[in-house]
Design a protein around this motif. Structure first.
Motif, PDB file in Angstrom:
ATOM      1  N   SER A  21       1.259  -1.025  -0.004  1.00  0.00           N
ATOM      2  CA  SER A  21      -0.024   0.405   0.281  1.00  0.00           C
ATOM      3  C   SER A  21       0.711   1.340  -0.201  1.00  0.00           C
ATOM      4  O   SER A  21       1.747   1.256   0.470  1.00  0.00           O
ATOM      5  CB  SER A  21      -1.291  -0.157   1.367  1.00  0.00           C
ATOM      6  OG  SER A  21      -1.624  -1.033   1.055  1.00  0.00           O
ATOM      7  N   THR A  77      -5.255   6.096  -1.386  1.00  0.00           N
ATOM      8  CA  THR A  77      -4.311   4.732  -1.553  1.00  0.00           C
ATOM      9  C   THR A  77      -4.191   4.037  -3.107  1.00  0.00           C
ATOM     10  O   THR A  77      -5.261   3.857  -3.786  1.00  0.00           O
ATOM     11  CB  THR A  77      -4.770   4.117  -0.744  1.00  0.00           C
ATOM     12  OG1 THR A  77      -4.845   4.917   0.606  1.00  0.00           O
ATOM     13  CG2 THR A  77      -3.101   2.809  -0.098  1.00  0.00           C
ATOM     14  N   TYR A  79      -2.057   0.092  -4.460  1.00  0.00           N
ATOM     15  CA  TYR A  79      -1.786  -0.772  -4.144  1.00  0.00           C
ATOM     16  C   TYR A  79      -0.987  -1.824  -5.412  1.00  0.00           C
ATOM     17  O   TYR A  79      -1.107  -0.978  -5.855  1.00  0.00           O
ATOM     18  CB  TYR A  79      -3.292  -1.567  -4.098  1.00  0.00           C
ATOM     19  CG  TYR A  79      -4.364  -0.855  -2.655  1.00  0.00           C
ATOM     20  CD1 TYR A  79      -5.181   0.090  -3.505  1.00  0.00           C
ATOM     21  CD2 TYR A  79      -4.120  -0.970  -1.356  1.00  0.00           C
ATOM     22  CE1 TYR A  79      -6.473   0.558  -1.681  1.00  0.00           C
ATOM     23  CE2 TYR A  79      -4.790  -0.665  -0.065  1.00  0.00           C
ATOM     24  CZ  TYR A  79      -5.702   0.125  -0.694  1.00  0.00           C
ATOM     25  OH  TYR A  79      -6.640   1.261  -0.052  1.00  0.00           O
TER      26      TYR A  79
END
Length: 123
Positions: A21, A77, A79
């Motif tokens: 992440s 965010t 990933y």
């Protein structure tokens, strides 16, 4: 300015999976592209995958079919889902961002960088 903080690295056996992440903060509304890069000891940093704000994705040939890049824009965010990991995937993985839409995996085109998270893959 944009600040990037990676997490999720660790040790895994070959064939295993990990999800990295990258949390972005600051002027995140200026980000046009985010990517993952990796650097193994004694080797140059290489691009792994990138994703534009409109979800256009780019992958290095070495990870196609095994890694998936995604983003949660509400959480700012990024990933990286890594499956079928190989010993050669072991490296320091860093998150990067730039204001432009993704233009490739050249490190020179990314302005902001995180500190990295270590991935170790044992055979």
């Amino acid at each position: 300015q944009v600040r990037l903080v990676e997490s999720g690295g660790g040790s895994v056996q070959a064939g295993g999976s990990l999800t990295l992440s990258c949390a972005a903060s600051g002027q995140t509304y200026t980000i046009g592209c985010m990517g993952w890069f990796r650097q193994a000891p004694g080797q140059e940093r290489e691009g792994v995958a990138a994703i534009s704000r409109d979800a256009y994705t780019i992958y290095a040939d070495s990870v196609k079919g095994r890694f998936t890049i995604s983003q949660d824009k509400a959480k700012n965010t990024l990933y990286l889902q890594m499956n079928s990991l190989k010993p050669e995937d072991a490296a320091m993985y860093s998150c990067a961002a730039d204001k432009s839409r993704c233009r490739g995996l050249d490190t020179k085109t990314y302005r902001y960088w995180g500190q990295g998270t270590q991935v170790t893959v044992s055979s």
